[in-house]
Design an enzyme around this catalytic site. Structure first.
Site, PDB file in Angstrom:
ATOM      1  N   HIS A 296      37.205  39.065  42.862  1.00 26.10           N
ATOM      2  CA  HIS A 296      37.958  37.797  43.696  1.00 26.10           C
ATOM      3  C   HIS A 296      38.954  37.554  43.191  1.00 26.10           C
ATOM      4  CE1 HIS A 296      39.185  34.704  46.849  1.00 26.10           C
ATOM      5  NE2 HIS A 296      38.015  34.498  46.276  1.00 26.10           N
TER       6      HIS A 296
ATOM      7  N   CYS B 233      43.644  38.106  48.630  1.00 22.85           N
ATOM      8  CA  CYS B 233      43.763  36.928  47.997  1.00 22.85           C
ATOM      9  C   CYS B 233      44.107  37.421  46.663  1.00 22.85           C
ATOM     10  CB  CYS B 233      42.672  36.330  47.296  1.00 22.85           C
ATOM     11  SG  CYS B 233      41.026  37.744  46.521  1.00 22.85           S
TER      12      CYS B 233
END
Length: 302
Positions: free
Chosen positions: A61, A175
């Site tokens: 992430h 993301c």
């Protein structure tokens, strides 16, 4: 990825297992003469629940951190799913509803503080550039626009083959793509990035030329194609969006099974359905370098 005029209201049926952006705040207005450090942040997905498990799979992430020289305050900005990843990847098949029901939105989240321990432990916290307060404020305006018009999360990248120069049929919108857009915006505003290696995760499906099938109304509506509607529902029936991470990976393997055995995948992208004639190697999770951008304006700072 298509831009939309506004963000639709979320349906009460869509419930998140974890609250989206619980400590989020508005992006502050910085003094124009402020000097702000920009940090690249990366850590394994769902680390708070599974430790470094997904770090070994290189499912990461990404976020970006800022530190103001004038105030000493620091901030984190990231972009992620409103209702968790399963909901962005698979629809709900609801009783009494013909069309698969999607709980799919992604958005930016901005909050004060950088959790140094989280990013450093199994990931990355590294200075990538320095910008002025004025550039930060321009970026904040762009984030507002980006957030209001780029609203749907897209897990999959779809391309013709594993070859670097292969045709990309559909681009993911998740993301890391937001972080790359943010870096590019800063570069266009004049930020000069350090020469460091930056890698990102992609989940790629491999397919021949996609075939356009239609939208929800044309497939599932009263004049819809009953056979196609049944095939799409059947394709999605093994997958359950409200689930734990472990169940999500079980579903990923079910998908691989379906895709490899039947060479088919039904993709929902920008509110439209496509048929993907799948081909070997079918699906790959890759962690590859995407260089930091080079700007188009005169530079500022370090």
């Amino acid at each position: 990825h298509r831009r939309f005029d506004y963000r639709p209201k979320t349906d009460p049926y869509c419930q998140a297992r974890y609250t989206f952006c619980p400590t989020g705040s508005t992006i502050p207005l910085m003094k124009e003469e402020d000097v702000i450090e920009v940090y690249r942040l990366q850590a394994p997905v769902w680390e708070f629940k599974y430790g470094d498990l997904l770090g070994h799979l290189k499912i990461m992430h990404d976020a970006v951190g800022f530190k103001s020289s004038l105030t000493g305050r620091n901030y984190t900005m990231e972009w992620y799913e409103l209702f968790q990843l399963g909901n962005c990847t698979f629809p709900h098949l609801r009783p009494g509803m013909d069309a698969p029901f999607w709980c799919n939105q992604g958005a930016a989240c901005f909050y004060e503080g950088i959790d140094d321990a989280h990013w450093k432990a199994n990931g990355t916290l590294v200075l990538v550039t320095t910008i002025s307060g004025a550039m930060f404020n321009d970026m904040a305006q762009w984030v507002k626009y980006d957030n209001e018009t780029g609203i749907y999360y897209e897990t999959w990248t779809v391309q013709a083959s594993p070859d670097k120069k292969s045709t990309v049929w559909f681009d993911a919108y998740e993301c890391s793509k937001f972080i790359l857009r943010t870096y590019q915006k800063l570069a266009d505003l004049g930020a000069v990035f350090k020469k460091i290696q930056t890698n990102y995760t992609s989940i790629i499906l491999f397919s021949g030329e996609p075939i356009y099938l239609g939208n929800e109304t044309s497939i599932f509506g009263p004049q819809g194609n009953k056979t196609l509607a049944a095939a799409i529902r059947d394709f999605y029936s093994p997958f359950k969006p409200h689930q734990s991470v472990r169940e999500f990976f079980v579903d990923i393997f079910k998908i691989i099974d379906h895709v490899v055995l039947n060479h088919q995948f039904y993709l929902f992208y920008n509110l439209e359905y496509w048929f993907l004639p799948m081909k070997s190697p079918y699906l790959k999770i890759i962690y590859e370098e995407v260089p930091l951008p080079v700007g188009s304006k005169a530079s500022f700072g370090v």
